[in-house]
Design a protein around this motif. Structure first.
Motif, short mmCIF file in Angstrom:
data_model
loop_
_atom_site.label_atom_id
_atom_site.label_comp_id
_atom_site.label_asym_id
_atom_site.label_seq_id
_atom_site.Cartn_x
_atom_site.Cartn_y
_atom_site.Cartn_z
N ALA A 1 108.74 67.78 49.62
CA ALA A 1 108.18 67.21 48.39
C ALA A 1 109.26 66.83 47.38
CB ALA A 1 107.20 68.20 47.76
N VAL A 2 110.34 67.63 47.35
CA VAL A 2 111.41 67.35 46.37
C VAL A 2 112.02 65.97 46.62
CG1 VAL A 2 113.77 68.03 45.74
CG2 VAL A 2 111.96 69.74 45.80
N GLY A 3 112.26 65.67 47.88
CA GLY A 3 112.84 64.36 48.22
C GLY A 3 111.94 63.23 47.76
N VAL A 4 110.65 63.35 48.09
CA VAL A 4 109.68 62.31 47.72
C VAL A 4 109.59 62.22 46.19
CG1 VAL A 4 107.28 61.57 47.92
CG2 VAL A 4 108.38 62.69 49.84
N MET A 5 109.55 63.39 45.56
CA MET A 5 109.41 63.45 44.10
C MET A 5 110.57 62.70 43.42
SD MET A 5 109.42 66.89 41.79
CE MET A 5 111.13 67.25 42.08
N VAL A 6 111.79 62.98 43.87
CA VAL A 6 112.96 62.36 43.23
C VAL A 6 112.93 60.85 43.42
CG1 VAL A 6 115.48 62.26 43.23
CG2 VAL A 6 114.34 64.46 43.41
N ILE A 7 112.61 60.42 44.64
CA ILE A 7 112.56 58.98 44.90
C ILE A 7 111.52 58.31 44.00
CG2 ILE A 7 111.90 57.23 46.60
CD1 ILE A 7 113.34 58.77 48.70
N ILE A 8 110.32 58.91 43.96
CA ILE A 8 109.24 58.31 43.16
C ILE A 8 109.64 58.26 41.68
CG2 ILE A 8 106.83 58.61 42.40
CD1 ILE A 8 106.36 58.41 45.23
N SER B 1 102.22 65.78 48.00
CA SER B 1 102.51 66.58 46.81
C SER B 1 103.74 66.04 46.09
CB SER B 1 102.64 68.07 47.13
OG SER B 1 103.31 68.26 48.32
N GLY B 2 104.72 65.52 46.87
CA GLY B 2 105.90 64.91 46.26
C GLY B 2 105.51 63.69 45.45
N PHE B 3 104.52 62.95 45.94
CA PHE B 3 104.02 61.77 45.23
C PHE B 3 103.47 62.18 43.86
CE2 PHE B 3 100.30 59.03 44.35
CZ PHE B 3 100.97 57.82 44.20
N GLY B 4 102.62 63.23 43.87
CA GLY B 4 102.03 63.73 42.61
C GLY B 4 103.11 64.27 41.68
#
Lengths: 230, 403
Positions: free
Chosen positions: B29-36, B323-326
């Motif tokens: 999730a952290v990876g997705v979160m940072v990118i988003i 969850s990373g998206f959110g």
């Protein structure tokens, strides 16, 4: 012959290799197990009892020889067919029950049917029927660790039978049970043979239990040394 | 075994080791979160930037004088005679301080009739009257001049006078109108921080006849480049000619490169997520050797065992991705808040902000969102291949014997 004999082993060898060291667990076993009988395989540790059971159950392949069960030479089956054979033709009962702790009693018993791909409604009917046979319906939502050893083994037997296989292979099924529960298990097997026409092969150390069986196979050093019809 | 049952079993296995699963999901999730979060900020800057330039219009060319020699009326006339030129707006600008308010302002001398074009087609008045070409000291002032930056309360009203100090001189104007909030401007000073006065009055009191900036509008977007070249040839080194299009293109390129760099850096976190998934899957397979043996004894095929563990990896990727998206959306909003706290508050009023770090709203970038979610699924799927294959190849009899 095919009809009378449920299991036929012809010159079955199983040799384990560790590096350059070879160790034969079975040394040319020839054996027939009649349909609708309760057979006990006895013998000292390392005599090849469990290896014999594993080979009949399709869990292991012999190094040499043929194993015919219900007219099928299982040594010729590929991995997928062998898995299918284990699912449809054989019910396993283990000493340590081997129940999945994160599934309920119902889900544990349901597992072979789910693997077979049976739909949920039919599955539910068959599971409840199996649970009823062993008086486990009230425990269906419990997890294995909430049950006693005897109850866990009854669940394991219900799981072995839910797919309605004709051959039940039990490896030391009473090894972890007290004498009372051991007796219940063996009497259950007896009933399965007498009333449901199943063939049961049980590996045991407990000579006491052989009084319940039809045939005793004595093994020593990877060979069948005596077959006693009772 | 049907796929629903495989997914159900995979899910039960994952939830059995809840904490470990949650930690692995978090790593994804952290990876997705940072990118988003990063891409939505980059996208927000881009959208805000484009909106600003759209206000100026794609046919706009800005001609600024270089050095001390200003552009003359003759220059303006010759530019207006060039083919493809539609409108020419000469301006004179000076920077100063509004006395008593301690606010920096740009004094813009412009013809009242041309102010509308300069402000993007509409003079949006908050109160008061529009500017007129009367050669008297009147001024139309921007939102930030009339309002306190921190409290948003009005500090200058219509009818009041303001004194603007430019260098050693002080100019006094009577406020005729206050502009509504416009937002930042990249090439010209923001209307919010500007004081618009009649051009002729400005020229008279300053004693300077030339223009510091001339806004040129081409007749068509296709001739902008030719018109800009002709102006360059006409004015030579005396003027710097900038087209909105070229700035947009340059900015877009820089932003795309920066975005790619940021996302590439963020993507490296997927290496950690992949290793984490690989680790949890390997441990899971090793812990469940006996169980895999049992499943095989019950008739589960090698392919189904492989699928069972691959699905576990995919579930980690899917839940981690979602969850990373959110979390990414939450983080992008939080970053805006952090920027406003550390760099400065948002300016009052609607629309884009004058502060470059708070002058945009993060916008979800669909391209990078898709990349992030696909990366999370691919990473965990790839990381699960070997452990799943190991599980599927276990010999049932050896697995059942495993202590």
């Amino acid at each position: 012959m095919g009809d009378e004999f449920h299991v036929v082993l012809n010159d079955v060898w199983k040799v384990y290799r560790t590096g350059k060291v070879e160790w034969p667990a079975l040394r040319g076993v020839n054996l027939v197990i009649k349909r609708n009988t309760f057979t006990a395989v006895v013998g000292p540790s390392g005599s090849g009892k469990t290896t014999l059971l594993n080979i009949i159950g399709g869990l292991d392949k012999p190094t040499r020889g043929s194993v015919v069960v219900d007219g099928i030479d299982i040594t010729r089956l590929n991995g997928r067919k062998l898995a299918e054979y284990r699912n449809k033709y054989v019910g396993f009962v283990f000493q340590l029950y081997n129940l999945l702790s994160y599934l309920t009693v119902f889900e544990n018993v349901e597992l072979p049917l789910a693997i077979k791909g049976i739909n949920f409604r039919e599955r539910r009917e068959l599971v409840l029927k199996a649970l009823d046979v062993f008086g486990l319906r009230d425990l269906s939502s419990k997890r294995p660790l909430e049950l006693s050893g005897g109850e866990q083994q009854r669940v394991a037997i219900a799981r072995a039978l839910v797919n309605m296989p004709n051959l039940i292979l039990a490896d030391e099924p009473t090894g972890n049970l007290d004498s009372k529960n051991a007796q219940v298990v063996v009497e259950t097997f007896r009933k399965l043979v007498d009333e449901h026409g199943k063939t049961v092969v049980m590996v045991t150390h407990n000579v006491e239990l052989t009084k319940y069986v039809d045939v005793v196979i004595k093994m020593k050093d990877g060979n069948v040394v005596e077959v006693i019809n009772q | 075994m049907n796929i629903y049952d495989v997914v159900k079993l995979a899910w039960k296995q994952l939830t059995q080791r809840r904490l470990r699963t949650i930690l692995t999901i978090l790593a994804v999730a952290v990876g997705v979160m940072v990118i988003i979060a990063l891409s939505s900020h980059a996208r927000g800057i881009y959208v805000s930037f484009i909106a600003n330039f759209e206000r100026l219009g794609p046919t706009t060319i800005i001609v600024s004088s270089t050095g001390t020699r200003l552009l003359s009326d003759v220059d303006v006339y010759r530019v207006s005679e060039l083919p493809g030129v539609s409108i020419v707006i000469p301006m004179r600008t000076l920077s100063g301080n509004v006395e008593g308010l301690n606010v920096r302002a740009t004094v813009v001398g412009v013809r009242a009739s041309e102010l509308k074009e300069l402000l993007g087609g509409d003079v949006n008045l908050l109160k008061g009257n529009p500017l007129t070409d009367t050669p008297i000291p009147i001024a139309l002032i921007g939102y930030n001049i009339a309002h306190d930056q921190s409290s948003s309360s009005e500090v200058v009203d219509v009818g009041q006078t303001i004194a603007v100090r430019v260098g050693t001189r002080t100019y006094i104007f009577s406020v005729v109108g206050i502009l509504n909030y416009y937002g930042s401007s990249f090439l010209l000073s923001s209307p919010d921080d500007s004081i618009y006065i009649p051009l002729d009055y400005f020229r008279r009191v300053s004693g300077v006849q030339g223009y510091s900036v001339v806004i040129v509008k081409a007749s068509d977007v296709n001739v902008v480049s030719d018109v800009a070249d002709n102006i360059r040839m006409l004015l030579g080194a005396r003027a710097r000619v900038t087209t909105v299009q070229s700035v947009v293109n340059t900015f877009t390129n820089i932003l795309n490169q920066m975005n790619l760099l940021l996302v590439s850096i963020a993507s490296t976190s997927f290496i950690a997520a992949g290793l984490g998934t690989f680790n949890i899957m390997m441990v899971s397979v090793l812990e469940r050797v006996r169980e895999i043996g049992l499943l095989k004894a019950l008739g589960m095929s090698d392919t189904t065992v492989l699928l069972l563990y691959l699905i576990q990896g995919l579930l980690i990727g899917l839940i981690g991705g979602l969850s990373g998206f959110g979390l990414g959306i939450v983080l992008s909003q939080a970053l805006t808040h952090i920027f406003s706290l550390t760099i400065g508050p948002r300016s009052p009023g609607p629309g884009p902000q004058a502060n470059p770090f708070t002058s945009y709203t993060p916008v979800l970038d669909p391209q990078y969102t898709l990349i992030a979610v696909v990366l999370s699924l691919t990473t965990t799927a790839v990381a699960s291949i070997y452990p799943s294959w190991r599980a599927s190849k276990l010999s049932p009899v050896e697995a059942l014997r495993y202590e």
